[in-house]
Scaffold this motif. Structure first.
Motif, mmCIF file in Angstrom:
data_model
loop_
_atom_site.group_PDB
_atom_site.id
_atom_site.type_symbol
_atom_site.label_atom_id
_atom_site.label_comp_id
_atom_site.label_asym_id
_atom_site.label_seq_id
_atom_site.Cartn_x
_atom_site.Cartn_y
_atom_site.Cartn_z
ATOM 1 N N ILE A 223 -8.864 1.137 6.562
ATOM 2 C CA ILE A 223 -9.060 2.459 6.920
ATOM 3 C C ILE A 223 -10.425 2.752 7.239
ATOM 4 N N SER B 120 -9.741 -2.913 3.526
ATOM 5 C CA SER B 120 -10.721 -1.476 3.437
ATOM 6 C C SER B 120 -11.580 -1.488 4.954
ATOM 7 N N TYR C 149 -3.981 3.954 12.439
ATOM 8 C CA TYR C 149 -4.728 3.737 13.675
ATOM 9 C C TYR C 149 -4.318 4.026 14.373
ATOM 10 N N THR D 217 -9.555 3.304 10.974
ATOM 11 C CA THR D 217 -9.398 4.831 11.612
ATOM 12 C C THR D 217 -9.900 5.603 11.167
ATOM 13 N N LEU E 288 -0.883 1.835 7.685
ATOM 14 C CA LEU E 288 -2.098 1.834 8.434
ATOM 15 C C LEU E 288 -2.094 1.391 9.486
#
Length: 425
Positions: free
Chosen positions: A10, A7, A98, A13, A94
């Motif tokens: 995310i 989390s 990023y 990012t 992910l």
């Protein structure tokens, strides 16, 4: 990986992605009223193109198999196909997302140096080439297993505890982009109205909005990678990020007052950004008190540095060199003295400073040289700079067919140029 770490990855990012629109607002407020759309489109264009290139080949190019490799194989995971089908797809993709946000903003930062005079199509060509031959290799050197990441081992042996420190991008992002900005200013030359009057921002609130978005997003920029470490150091990083930027505002304003001027909102915004730049490589390796000192000194140094363009005669329109190159160098070298455990002030020796200087200097020279070559090739072939008449008439209407401040004058299908003329006067 636990859901809390995912989390935060995310969230970070999203925060860093928001920084590119933040740059667009920050730069948009600093330019002429007739160049706002153009200035913002340079950032949005970079976001679009570099985002695509990163997914296709950039993520692969930024990871090398051995420290001796110059850059990763662009087709090792083309379009992230292997990552998407792997057992760790969630975390791998992910991580790639990023990384994309760092590549995007690094390119976007350069655009401020050539505001008010660059062709959009030529900028897009430059952005793609620079990402491919400069940013992606440098990212591999610093974070992807390349030679900078292993420089301590090369110089002092494989069992050394001293290594180059660049937690979030002092070399890979800020020195890299700042050196590129300097090269492009020399390739494109000065604006026809270059001087202190032409450097006045047209919209101070827009500048403050952009700086605020940057500061907000910078929490993800500096602390985002902690999602890979179980958030172990996130408290220190966030505290240092806030402290350095705050202290840099004070340093910048002290210089403004010391030079006989007034404390300005633009100076405050620029000071905050300079402090954020400086703390980027050092955010995980300084105690909060040293971060305050770094911010204060950087705000003062960068405030002086942005004035050098008038003395030396290079037209860095929005002070990318004075803030990002100088600020990036300040934060990178500061670690040689005050890095926890290895800096000279903590019982360390000269080795940390040597590593920091080599890494920063190498990226500076590489980026400047390759950028100058790319810029010259574009200028000599398709042309990088707009014609003088187009610059004078206003880039927005000529290049994009839009105006940031078009107001209806009551005639169908027309818009008045009076508000723009008023703002420019």
């Amino acid at each position: 990986m636990d859901t809390g770490s995912i989390s935060w990855g995310i969230t970070a990012t999203a925060l860093v992605l928001l920084m590119t629109p933040g740059v667009a607002f920050f730069y948009g407020g600093l330019v002429k009223a007739t160049s706002v759309v153009s200035m913002m489109m340079l950032s949005i264009g970079a976001l679009a193109l570099v985002g695509v290139l990163w997914i296709l080949v950039g993520a692969s190019m930024s990871i090398v198999d051995s420290p001796g490799d110059f850059v990763g194989d662009p087709f090792a995971d083309f379009a992230l196909t292997s990552s998407a089908g792997g057992a760790n797809a969630n975390a791998d993709l992910l991580g790639a997302a990023y990384g994309a946000t760092f590549a995007i903003i690094s390119v976007s930062l350069i655009s401020g140096a050539i505001a008010d005079r660059a062709r959009f199509s030529s900028w897009m060509g430059f952005a793609g080439l620079w990402a491919l031959v400069v940013y992606f290799p440098v990212a591999a050197w610093v974070w992807g297993g390349g030679w900078i990441q292993h420089l301590g081992e090369f110089l002092y042996g494989e069992h050394t505890a001293v290594e180059v420190i660049d937690y979030a991008g002092g070399t890979a992002v800020h020195i890299n982009a700042g050196a590129a900005a300097l090269a492009l200013t020399l390739v494109l030359g000065k604006r026809h109205d270059f001087g202190r009057r032409s450097s006045r921002p047209h919209n101070v609130p827009l500048v403050l909005l952009g700086a605020s978005l940057l500061w907000f997003g910078w929490i993800g920029f500096n602390a985002g990678a902690e999602w890979l470490n179980g958030l172990a150091g996130v408290g220190l990083i966030v505290t240092n990020t806030i402290g350095a930027a705050s202290a840099a505002i004070i340093g910048w304003l002290l210089v403004e007052r010391g030079k006989g001027g007034k404390p300005t909102a633009v100076g405050s915004a620029s000071g905050a950004v300079s402090g954020l730049v400086a703390i980027t490589p050092a955010c995980a390796d300084l105690t909060p008190g040293w971060s305050l000192l770094l911010g204060l000194l950087t705000g003062m140094v960068c405030s002086f540095a942005v004035e050098m363009k008038f003395r030396l005669g290079f037209d860095d329109t929005l002070d990318v060199v004075g803030i990002h190159l100088v600020g990036g160098l300040a934060g990178t070298l500061f670690l040689g003295f005050f890095a926890t455990g290895t800096g000279l002030a903590f019982g360390g020796d000269i080795r940390q400073l040597v590593l920091q200087a080599i890494a920063g200097g190498a990226v500076l020279v590489y980026s400047f040289t390759l950028t100058w070559v790319i810029g010259v090739v574009i200028e000599k072939t398709v042309g990088f700079r707009l014609a003088a008449a187009q610059e004078a008439a206003g880039i927005d209407s000529h290049v994009h067919g839009e105006s940031a401040y078009a107001l209806d004058d009551g005639s169908p299908g027309t818009s008045s140029s009076a508000p723009i003329d008023t703002l420019e006067s």
